[in-house]
Design a protein around this motif. Sequence first.
Motif, PDB file in Angstrom:
ATOM      1  N   HIS A  25       0.855  -1.181   0.007  1.00 14.07           N
ATOM      2  CA  HIS A  25       0.056  -0.057   0.082  1.00 14.07           C
ATOM      3  C   HIS A  25       0.790   1.530  -0.110  1.00 14.07           C
ATOM      4  O   HIS A  25       0.209   2.354  -0.213  1.00 14.07           O
ATOM      5  CB  HIS A  25      -1.117   0.016   1.125  1.00 14.07           C
ATOM      6  N   ILE A  51      -4.268  -4.299   5.561  1.00 13.08           N
ATOM      7  CA  ILE A  51      -3.069  -3.609   6.444  1.00 13.08           C
ATOM      8  C   ILE A  51      -3.502  -4.008   7.852  1.00 13.08           C
ATOM      9  O   ILE A  51      -2.447  -4.475   8.820  1.00 13.08           O
ATOM     10  CB  ILE A  51      -3.388  -2.057   6.299  1.00 13.08           C
ATOM     11  N   ALA A  84       1.906   0.416   9.495  1.00 15.07           N
ATOM     12  CA  ALA A  84       0.433  -0.203   9.019  1.00 15.07           C
ATOM     13  C   ALA A  84      -0.530   0.561   9.615  1.00 15.07           C
ATOM     14  O   ALA A  84      -1.666   0.915   8.946  1.00 15.07           O
ATOM     15  CB  ALA A  84       0.437  -1.739   9.722  1.00 15.07           C
TER      16      ALA A  84
END
Lengths: 182, 182
Positions: free
Chosen positions: A31, A129, A144
């Motif tokens: 991400h 996540i 995260a």
Amino acid sequence: MDVKTLCLGLLSIREACGYDLKKTFESSFKHFFPAGYGSIYPALADLAEAELVNCREIPQVGKPDRKVYRITEAGELAFLKALNRTEPQHKLRSEFLATIYFADRIDDTRLADLLDARVEKLRESIEDISACIDDESPGASFVAGFGAVVAEAAARYIESHRHMLVGTDNQEKDIHIKVVTG
Amino acid sequence: MDVKTLCLGLLSIREACGYDLKKTFESSFKHFFPAGYGSIYPALADLAEAELVNCREIPQVGKPDRKVYRITEAGELAFLKALNRTEPQHKLRSEFLATIYFADRIDDTRLADLLDARVEKLRESIEDISACIDDESPGASFVAGFGAVVAEAAARYIESHRHMLVGTDNQEKDIHIKVVTG
DNA sequence: TTAGGCATGTAAAGTGTTACATGATTTG
DNA sequence: CAAATCATGTAACACTTTACATGCCTAA
């Protein structure tokens, strides 16, 4: 910091082969720092040539030899040096936002689809996540958590402000609604 | 969507020269789609060659001729088509987060500096963005609002979770603090 | 007088993405 | 029986970034 340096960093945690690193990228970096085989394998070759890592080949049946890379002392040093170099960038490149910028040229159906799709992706990535929020190191957890919080804010914004762009009633589109940041 | 398409889109709002477009990129797109002269000028040349835009040269004294580009009908069509093509991406590439991931290898001073610098940048960009939240179109406002909200969430997260990484008291670093997303 | 704004571009280097190429084993 | 997993890599392409190159005018 490029893919090469990141690979070096991951190898400073534990030895791994290219395939392993790719999985780590998928689970922990996807991400905010995506990388594919096309970046990882050449990076490993470069690191090996610069002797920042060693390579041990483990023969296997029916598969290519597994090349396990382990960081060297020079590698450790190089990585720490990289970690202390210059202000790290944080770059977003969003075709999504660029598209939405021109919302008045897009028909309502398509626009609604775009917004829905983005919210869905955000929710998915929040799931992803959250799975690694209790990860190995404080750094991993922090990162995260950051991703989850930011994605949540993005999803919420889209949901609560979509009326600015797409109206059940088509007239709403022409009303210039005052946006309040908070 | 690449820089070329974005330039085309901006030219569909009003005619402009490369220098003008750069300013628009700086004021409206910087936080989610940065572009420099090295991307913009070649993009304009390509668009002109494809006859998606026309170019009118205005002589000037002491400066290079000002090349004003105006979109053609073919250009309008091409842009609308681009707007409806495939799911637009939304990519983050953060050396900052990658660095923080390895927080346990970074000394407290440097770490604190990194976090502070990032928060400051975020606050700056919130300022920038807020300035164009009442912009011309609903799309522009939506995008600006999005940027502001997300940056605010990021800044707040860093401030409220920095204790995970940096302790006034150095012992805190080893305590594994449970992160809660919300 | 110096910094910043106006105005154009090119060229090389750096990097990443995508597609290709191969192939056995395991799982559903 | 099909799809996913394991496991490597290359080559072409796309695209951006950075540095270079030029030079006047204006405002502080």
